[in-house]
Design a protein around this motif. Structure first.
Motif, PDB file in Angstrom:
ATOM      1  N   GLU A   1       1.003  -1.274   0.080  1.00 50.71           N
ATOM      2  CA  GLU A   1      -0.151   0.042   0.022  1.00 50.71           C
ATOM      3  C   GLU A   1       0.912   1.252  -0.034  1.00 50.71           C
ATOM      4  O   GLU A   1       1.687   1.393   0.909  1.00 50.71           O
ATOM      5  N   TRP A   2       0.854   2.128  -1.089  1.00 50.67           N
ATOM      6  CA  TRP A   2       1.423   3.463  -1.151  1.00 50.67           C
ATOM      7  C   TRP A   2       0.766   4.423  -1.993  1.00 50.67           C
ATOM      8  O   TRP A   2      -0.135   3.843  -2.611  1.00 50.67           O
ATOM      9  N   LEU A   3       1.324   5.623  -2.117  1.00 49.39           N
ATOM     10  CA  LEU A   3       0.720   6.606  -3.035  1.00 49.39           C
ATOM     11  C   LEU A   3       0.624   6.262  -4.426  1.00 49.39           C
ATOM     12  O   LEU A   3      -0.092   6.969  -5.080  1.00 49.39           O
ATOM     13  N   ASN A   4       1.488   5.309  -4.857  1.00 48.04           N
ATOM     14  CA  ASN A   4       1.419   5.143  -6.303  1.00 48.04           C
ATOM     15  C   ASN A   4       0.699   3.993  -6.475  1.00 48.04           C
ATOM     16  O   ASN A   4       0.727   3.267  -7.775  1.00 48.04           O
ATOM     17  N   SER A   5       0.072   3.439  -5.677  1.00 48.95           N
ATOM     18  CA  SER A   5      -0.709   2.204  -5.783  1.00 48.95           C
ATOM     19  C   SER A   5      -2.026   2.389  -6.294  1.00 48.95           C
ATOM     20  O   SER A   5      -2.591   3.332  -6.143  1.00 48.95           O
ATOM     21  N   PRO A   6      -2.633   1.517  -7.121  1.00 45.30           N
ATOM     22  CA  PRO A   6      -4.007   1.430  -7.493  1.00 45.30           C
ATOM     23  C   PRO A   6      -5.050   1.560  -6.550  1.00 45.30           C
ATOM     24  O   PRO A   6      -6.088   2.253  -6.851  1.00 45.30           O
ATOM     25  N   LYS A   7      -4.689   1.106  -5.518  1.00 44.65           N
ATOM     26  CA  LYS A   7      -5.749   1.271  -4.172  1.00 44.65           C
ATOM     27  C   LYS A   7      -6.132   2.863  -3.799  1.00 44.65           C
ATOM     28  O   LYS A   7      -7.015   2.903  -3.312  1.00 44.65           O
ATOM     29  N   THR A   8      -5.223   3.546  -4.277  1.00 44.46           N
ATOM     30  CA  THR A   8      -5.668   5.122  -3.934  1.00 44.46           C
ATOM     31  C   THR A   8      -6.734   5.590  -4.607  1.00 44.46           C
ATOM     32  O   THR A   8      -7.394   6.511  -4.218  1.00 44.46           O
TER      33      THR A   8
ATOM     34  N   ASN B   1       3.493   1.971   9.253  1.00 44.18           N
ATOM     35  CA  ASN B   1       3.222   3.215   8.417  1.00 44.18           C
ATOM     36  C   ASN B   1       3.165   2.800   7.147  1.00 44.18           C
ATOM     37  O   ASN B   1       3.068   3.788   6.048  1.00 44.18           O
ATOM     38  N   THR B   2       2.965   1.624   6.647  1.00 46.35           N
ATOM     39  CA  THR B   2       2.066   1.151   5.437  1.00 46.35           C
ATOM     40  C   THR B   2       0.430   1.175   5.397  1.00 46.35           C
ATOM     41  O   THR B   2       0.070   0.078   5.477  1.00 46.35           O
ATOM     42  N   VAL B   3      -0.147   2.318   5.318  1.00 46.66           N
ATOM     43  CA  VAL B   3      -1.645   2.497   5.376  1.00 46.66           C
ATOM     44  C   VAL B   3      -2.072   3.261   4.554  1.00 46.66           C
ATOM     45  O   VAL B   3      -1.642   4.599   4.447  1.00 46.66           O
ATOM     46  N   LEU B   4      -3.079   2.982   3.613  1.00 49.20           N
ATOM     47  CA  LEU B   4      -3.867   3.745   3.055  1.00 49.20           C
ATOM     48  C   LEU B   4      -5.257   3.954   3.498  1.00 49.20           C
ATOM     49  O   LEU B   4      -5.610   2.895   4.099  1.00 49.20           O
ATOM     50  N   CYS B   5      -5.740   5.017   3.566  1.00 51.20           N
ATOM     51  CA  CYS B   5      -7.106   5.449   4.014  1.00 51.20           C
ATOM     52  C   CYS B   5      -7.676   6.467   3.309  1.00 51.20           C
ATOM     53  O   CYS B   5      -7.168   7.387   2.486  1.00 51.20           O
ATOM     54  N   ASP B   6      -8.907   6.922   3.918  1.00 51.13           N
ATOM     55  CA  ASP B   6      -9.499   8.023   3.424  1.00 51.13           C
ATOM     56  C   ASP B   6     -10.173   8.793   4.708  1.00 51.13           C
ATOM     57  O   ASP B   6      -9.978   8.425   5.783  1.00 51.13           O
TER      58      ASP B   6
END
Length: 860
Positions: free
Chosen positions: A707-714, A828-833
């Motif tokens: 998970e990171w800012l260049n991931s499709p999960k964003t 610190n490997t966390v994507l969220c909204d």
């Protein structure tokens, strides 16, 4: 208080004679009383009781006890058996000390705000004073007071039952150094009291990974052969350049006097650089050049710096040839000729020889968001400034594949010859001066385990047993069981830890708790973890037991830690509790007193009632046989107790690997060199039979996190959340201290541009969420955080509503327990909204927020 007494006190306070006081009072009354502006009635009482002065109090030197990165001196001022205030080191306590003494060789070991506020934690309404047994559902927080006999008999009987029914892996040791760390009373995964106790009972599943720096630990051992790779912090005073990579020493004190030495460096002309997603108070203090970087991309930027150094021939080739393995083709070992089986050299990887992709600054810019020109400027500055300290902090290693960041940093430290010299830095883990750390028995029973798994995978293990692969829980191989035995965990001891509040993916942990048959929480405070326990055992704080404090991983001193006050309520030390349990288990299993005597050889069963003579005997023996004998200290034990502190004066600053570089001593690696190519990793043939489970490259590499800012999960979760350590807590410790929350409130930091787009203003209640959980917290809008990044400090006490939403802002509701191969915790490997919210926010258990810090901030 009588009028006459009032007058006497006032005269003393103002140093007036009775005549002058009455004369002045009469004149004042005549001047303003005539106008009817004030009443002239004599005061009947003071608004508050006069504060006791030092000559009315007993002063006792002690220390803080928590793993914030150092252990500072605290001075308790007490009246009778009550501590009424706390001060700190002022220079007078050590031998040849005097008030105000504070030198580069012997600096004061001053306590911070956390330690200075300890009195509120000591006398907190949430203090656990008696053994308690659960009477409601797990997590409901319903307990009743029980006796020590009831509590310990229940635990002992349940331990025997679980061992007989489920085997020698049924009990999980979840101890850590959060609140019970000294040379005698020690909670620790390796040297701790609980590990030895469960090992002797022959029923223990251990945890092999350290949340703070496990990826860093793996890196240091592979690269240098040891985790003692740190300089003492006085060496920073000699640096010409300090790169604070994810490091905020204003908040995390490493060694006790880090800021003091950094200030000296600044005064002597040192330049400072901060590489971090947020602009920290440390950067502001040292006027640092701030380089914002996308979280989890640090290894890519470091690789690009290495590319610039290699392509401009700025590396120290002589140092590389003498001391490194695998830095380039010329330093490859004979057994690793060619590039088969991942036996690559670092330089060729950086230049793109293997994958056709040079790791150039332009390549890194697309990954980490740092302009290529800034990467080149920093690389040139680091390679050409001597000595330079690249302080690769632990925080960027608390990520998926975090070990690669630390290994990459070590490669740069080596290629620029900043290892083993004064003012440089080799550190990953950073342990420096060696302390004699164990006063209690540490023998053949210590650290015995029958299974060992990665700490943050315990819930996954419990929820999925027996359908688990060994690689998914980081199962450590045993010599007698090469395939390992997946543990059938049915009970947990929480000692010196608040794991439910600190480990990743809290909702998963809560689900796992419901499958356990025994949960014992040993603490001085009723924490969120304690709410899920079957039995709560009240543990005495370090003010209520005898011990010696040692620096955590830097600093060269010992601080005497006497029993300042008698234990509150029915509190006992961990050592007392385990000793008594050992006697009970012995009698219940037919061993008689043998278990108890073996566990605590200097004690009888009376230790549970009167531990003081035994503690004194252990500590005196430790001081005389280890400190005085091994470290050549000439201060007798009684003098040490009287003074309270012993500060070592080193002949020269402690520099890691100075002997290797200056005298040719070998490094503690298989090759005797700094291993950029790891001999261990390069020769693994079956990763499933290692504790890592999954492949780890034999040289440092950039690996894309999950998970990171260049991931499709964003597309679904567009923000990357990081959870650094706060200044006002030590992890979760001190969260219930209102004095500290009045100065710093738990809040999420968001960039001004992001906030403007979402309609968020400072002070708004917002919610953060992903597929793992949801939290509610106030927002703080600023330019001191890069766009796309949210900063939510770790350690806020969990406070769930009826829908499972955390109202306190606990970051670990959102973190993931996915296994990172080398053991790094992916905090610190966390994507969220994030969005504005009408959900309820509750800042603390004992009060509504009183912080008004936002009043003094410019709203953006």
């Amino acid at each position: 208080m009588t009028d006459q007494a009032d007058l006497s006190v006032l005269e003393g306070r103002l140093n007036l004679t009775r005549r002058s006081f009455l004369k002045a009072s009469a004149a004042g009354a005549a001047a303003v009383g005539a106008g009817g502006l004030i009443r002239t009635d004599p005061a009947r009482a003071f608004a508050y009781e006069p504060y006791p002065t030092d000559d009315e109090l007993t002063t006792v030197v002690t220390s803080c006890a928590h793993n914030c990165g150092s252990r500072h001196m605290l001075v308790a001022h007490k009246q009778g058996d009550v501590i009424v205030r706390i001060s700190t080191d002022d220079g007078r306590y050590q031998r040849d000390g005097f008030f105000g003494k504070d030198t580069e060789a012997e600096p004061q070991v001053r306590g911070c705000l956390r330690g200075r506020s300890y009195r509120q934690r000591l006398y907190s309404p949430e203090r656990l004073l008696y053994p308690m047994g659960r009477v409601g559902k797990r997590g409901e927080g319903k307990f009743k007071r029980i006796s020590w006999d009831e509590a310990l008999d229940y635990i002992a009987n349940k331990m025997i039952e679980l061992k007989q029914q489920y085997g020698s892996t049924a009990l999980l040791d979840q101890s850590y150094a959060g609140a019970s760390y000294g040379v005698l009373h020690k909670s620790d995964q390796i040297e701790g009291l609980l590990g030895r106790f469960l090992g002797m009972f022959s029923c223990r599943t251990s945890s092999w990974s350290v949340p703070s720096y496990q990826g860093t630990t793996a890196s240091s051992r592979w690269t240098f052969g040891t985790i003692e790779d740190g300089n003492e912090d006085d060496t920073f005073a000699h640096s010409k350049l300090v790169i604070m990579w994810g490091w905020n020493p204003a908040y995390t004190f490493h060694g006790g006097n880090t800021f003091y030495y950094l200030r000296l460096a600044k005064q002597r002309g040192c330049k400072f650089v901060l590489v971090d997603p947020q602009y920290t108070d440390s950067a502001a203090s040292y006027d640092a050049w701030w380089i914002p970087i996308k979280p989890n991309t640090d290894a890519a930027m470091l690789a690009a710096m290495a590319h610039y150094i290699f392509t401009n021939n700025l590396q120290d080739q002589d140092f590389i040839d003498r001391f490194c393995q695998g830095m380039d083709a010329g330093t490859m070992p004979v057994w690793a000729s060619g590039s088969a089986n991942g036996r690559e050299n670092f330089k060729d990887y950086i230049l793109g020889a293997y994958d056709g992709q040079p790791k150039s600054p332009e390549w890194a810019e697309a990954i980490c968001g740092v302009p290529a020109k800034d990467i080149r400027t920093l690389a040139h500055l680091y390679a050409t400034t001597k000595p330079a300290a690249l302080k690769a902090s632990w925080a960027p290693g608390r990520n998926a594949y975090g070990e690669q960041y630390n290994r990459m940093a070590a490669a740069l430290q080596a290629m620029t010859a900043n290892i083993g010299n004064l003012g440089g830095s080799a550190e990953g883990v950073g342990k420096a001066w060696h302390a004699e750390a164990v006063a209690y028995p540490y023998d053949e029973y210590a650290n015995i385990w029958f299974a060992a798994i990665k700490s943050d995978r315990w819930a996954h293990c419990v929820l999925n047993y027996p359908n688990i692969s060994r690689e998914d829980i980081g199962l450590w191989p045993r010599e007698d069981q090469l395939d390992g035995v997946v543990p059938n965990i049915k009970g947990i001891f929480w000692q010196g830890s608040d794991w439910l509040n600190q480990l990743t993916n809290i909702n998963k942990e809560i689900a796992a708790m419901d499958k356990l048959e025994l949960v014992v929480c040993m603490d001085s405070t009723i924490t969120p973890s304690g709410l899920y326990a079957d039995v709560l055992l009240p543990v005495a704080t370090h003010f209520e037991r005898h011990d010696v404090a040692l620096p955590w991983y830097k600093g060269h001193y010992y601080i005497h830690r006497p029993k300042v006050i008698e234990p509150l309520g029915e509190s006992k030390s961990d050592f007392q509790i385990f000793t008594e349990l050992a006697y009970r288990l012995g009698w219940k299993t037919g061993m008689g007193d043998r278990f108890g005597r073996a566990y605590n050889p200097k004690a009888t069963r009376e230790y549970f009632v009167n531990p003081d003579p035994v503690d004194e005997a252990y500590l005196r023996e430790w001081w005389q046989s280890k400190v005085m004998a091994h470290q050549h200290v000439d201060m007798p034990w009684e003098e040490f107790k009287a003074r309270g502190i012993y500060k070592f004066k080193l002949e020269q600053p402690h520099v890691a690997f100075r002997e290797q570089v200056e005298q040719g001593k070998q490094f503690a690696t298989p090759s005797g060199k700094i291993e950029i190519l790891s001999s261990q990793l390069a020769q693994v043939t079956d990763w499933t039979r290692t504790m890592y489970g999954y492949h780890i490259p034999s040289i440092p590499k950039w690996i894309e996190p999950w998970e990171w800012l260049n991931s499709p999960k964003t597309a679904k979760y567009p923000f990357h959340m990081i959870s650094p350590h706060p200044r006002w807590r030590t992890h979760s410790i001190f969260n219930n201290c209102g004095w500290l929350r009045e100065t710093y409130e738990q809040e999420v930091t968001i960039n001004a541009a992001d906030a403007r787009r979402l309609g968020i203003r400072t002070g708004d209640t917002v919610e953060l969420w992903n597929e793992r959980g949801r939290v509610v917290v106030p927002a703080y809008v600023t330019e001191r955080c890069m766009p796309g990044v949210l900063v939510l400090h770790e350690g806020a006490w969990l406070d769930l509503d009826e829908n499972g939403v955390d109202r306190s802002g606990n970051a670990d509701m959102l973190t993931l327990d996915e296994p990172s191969p080398a053991g790094a915790f992916a905090y610190n490997t966390v994507l969220c909204d994030i969005r504005r919210s009408r959900l309820a926010h509750r800042p603390g258990w004992d009060r509504l927020a009183t912080s008004r810090a936002h009043v003094f901030r410019r709203e953006l």
